[in-house]
Design an enzyme around this catalytic site. Structure first.
Site, PDB file in Angstrom:
ATOM      1  N   ASP A   1       7.482  -5.895   1.091  1.00  8.07           N
ATOM      2  CA  ASP A   1       7.292  -3.793   1.587  1.00  8.07           C
ATOM      3  C   ASP A   1       6.176  -3.279   2.297  1.00  8.07           C
ATOM      4  O   ASP A   1       6.494  -2.580   1.919  1.00  8.07           O
ATOM      5  CB  ASP A   1       7.703  -3.190   0.366  1.00  8.07           C
ATOM      6  CG  ASP A   1       9.553  -3.791  -0.452  1.00  8.07           C
ATOM      7  OD1 ASP A   1      10.448  -3.764   0.729  1.00  8.07           O
ATOM      8  OD2 ASP A   1      10.327  -3.042  -0.760  1.00  8.07           O
TER       9      ASP A   1
ATOM     10  N   ASP B   1      11.569  -3.116 -15.337  1.00  2.00           N
ATOM     11  CA  ASP B   1      11.671  -4.958 -15.521  1.00  2.00           C
ATOM     12  C   ASP B   1      12.408  -4.421 -16.977  1.00  2.00           C
ATOM     13  O   ASP B   1      12.642  -5.232 -18.074  1.00  2.00           O
ATOM     14  CB  ASP B   1      10.746  -5.536 -15.438  1.00  2.00           C
ATOM     15  CG  ASP B   1       9.381  -4.801 -15.736  1.00  2.00           C
ATOM     16  OD1 ASP B   1       9.018  -3.532 -16.442  1.00  2.00           O
ATOM     17  OD2 ASP B   1       8.344  -5.377 -16.127  1.00  2.00           O
TER      18      ASP B   1
END
Length: 489
Positions: free
Chosen positions: A99, A246
């Site tokens: 990214d 996460d």
């Protein structure tokens, strides 16, 4: 009015003390379980993985996902390390999920080309935008992957070459949804700031051994881990509505009755933030995400059928960040308590004594677990160890401010303000996020506030909370000094 304020401050103080006491007792229980596991050296699961490694059963396909964003200093090291993983080549693919908006992309492209030319199945995956940040990057990655399992490594990680050979055999249990491994740090001895971080993370790893062994809920990180694709698909993948995607996915997996495993003796190397700006911004983001995730899943946790002790551990794990933020509330209450309350009542006197006793107990347990978890095995110097332990405890007070600030931002609906954590001595070299200035101003205010509280305590002869405020001054003076050093550099 002053009487009402006094009673309010006392009530909040005692509630936090009771909350802290429950947390310490639960953590002490898990700490003793971890000690028992340590004496056996390896958990039964670790033993089974080592045995399974020698078997010749069919290996499943694995996709290694590497989410990166502007990581020019470490991206080549990461790609080289992952390409050294030992695993049947036809069953392994590596996806570099890039990214980046700087020179990282070109560095990654060249490195990927070099390894692809040598026969490694590796691809660079580039999105048009950063929608969803890291969570969106991972979701995009798994949509283009073919593996039955996903191994995930952040940009600063270096896994051991036998990582997959030791972790994948654990998934013989079809209900095992994900697996976390240990983490070491290349730069842990650069300064006391990095040493503190290594110890704090080491303590978390040490405690996770006990949680895993006891079958209790745990909060696991999203790097140096392996996920079963079916588990991720069932849960709907990573959620971009939180900056700790996460942890959020790990909670959903555990509430969905997927099992997790923790292998402390499989260790990937990583890097810690070396500058105060990087550290404080990282911890505010963590605090914000963890507090958000805790309240987001609270109702689901209550609806789960589980024994009381496991429910208490689940609440302890999910709201440990709230507890840390509440310690900063005690710091703010210390001045009105010192001015209004003379601790002549039995409740407040024993509450203060219990609080400091719990801090000592927690500090000793935490520091011991931290040294074990971080693998500090050097020769011991008693005086230096005591001073370092005191500084280690003092550093949790600035952390309490960062988590408190993150919690306040959650109350105002700021869930997805994401800033990557740059590693190494350079930290934020170009644009420092604005939240850094707010956190720094809070550090200056808190140091002056606690100094004033100590002065009021000495003037009034009300000494009960002086240890807290002196420790606050020590902790915040350290982070302010490091900030000054960063600015000079």
């Amino acid at each position: 009015m002053l009487v009402l304020l006094s009673w309010f401050c006392q009530a909040v103080f005692l509630v936090v003390v009771v909350y802290f006491a429950l947390y310490v007792l639960l953590e002490l229980r898990v700490f003793l379980i971890s000690r028992k596991v340590e004496r056996r050296k390896l958990t039964e699961l670790a033993h089974s993985s080592a045995d399974a490694e020698t078997e010749t059963a069919r290996w499943p396909s694995v996709s290694v996902l590497l989410p990166i964003y502007n990581e020019s200093e470490v991206v080549e090291r990461l790609i080289d390390a992952v390409c050294r993983l030992r695993y049947p080549g036809e069953l392994l693919e590596i996806l570099v999920l890039d990214d980046s908006s700087d020179g990282t992309t070109e560095l990654a492209r060249v490195r990927v080309g070099q390894h692809a030319a040598q026969g490694v199945d590796i691809r660079l995956v580039k999105r048009l935008n950063r929608k969803g940040y890291k969570a969106g990057n991972l979701v995009n990655g798994i949509q283009q992957s073919r593996g039955e399992f996903f191994a995930i490594f952040d940009a600063d990680f270096v896994p051991p070459t036998d990582f997959l050979l030791k972790t994948i055999p654990c998934f013989k249990d079809p209900k095992l949804g994900f697996l976390q491994t240990g983490v070491g740090y290349d730069n842990r001895d650069v300064s006391f700031l990095t040493r503190f971080q290594a110890m704090e993370m080491g303590h978390q790893q040490y405690v996770t051994v006990g949680l895993s062994e006891d079958g209790d809920m745990a909060s696991l990180s999203g790097s140096s881990c392996v996920w079963r694709k079916v588990c991720v698909d069932t849960l709907g993948g990573w959620n971009a509505s939180t900056v700790t995607e996460d942890v959020d996915l790990g909670y959903r997996a555990q509430f969905g009755e997927w099992k997790y495993a923790y292998l402390r003796n499989v260790v990937s190397m990583s890097m810690l933030p070396e500058t105060m700006s990087a550290f404080r911004i990282q911890r505010e983001r963590w605090g914000r995400g963890l507090i958000h995730s805790g309240f987001k899943h609270f109702k689901q946790m209550l609806s789960q059928r589980m024994p009381l002790i496991k429910r208490m551990h689940a609440m302890s794990v999910m709201f440990s960040s709230v507890l840390l933020a509440s310690i900063y509330v005690l710091v703010l209450l210390s001045l009105p308590l010192t001015y209004l309350v003379h601790f002549d009542g039995a409740g407040m006197r024993w509450g203060a004594i219990a609080f400091f006793g719990l801090v000592v107990l927690w500090g000793l347990e935490n520091a011991f677990g931290a040294r074990r978890g971080a693998r500090f095995d050097g020769k011991s110097n008693v005086l230096k160890d005591l001073w370092d332990t005191y500084r280690y405890i003092a550093m949790f007070l600035p952390m309490a401010w960062y988590y408190f600030a993150g919690g306040v931002r959650v109350l105002f609906g700021v869930y997805d303000d994401f800033h990557r954590t740059p590693k190494g001595k350079h930290g934020y070299r170009a644009i420092v996020p604005r939240i850094n200035s707010t956190l720094l101003a809070g550090e200056i205010f808190t140091f002056l506030y606690s100094t004033a509280t100590v002065w009021v305590a000495l003037r009034s002869g009300n000494y009960f909370l002086i240890p807290l405020n002196v420790t606050v001054c020590v902790g915040f003076s350290m982070v302010l000094y490091w900030s000054w050093q960063d600015r000079r550099a």
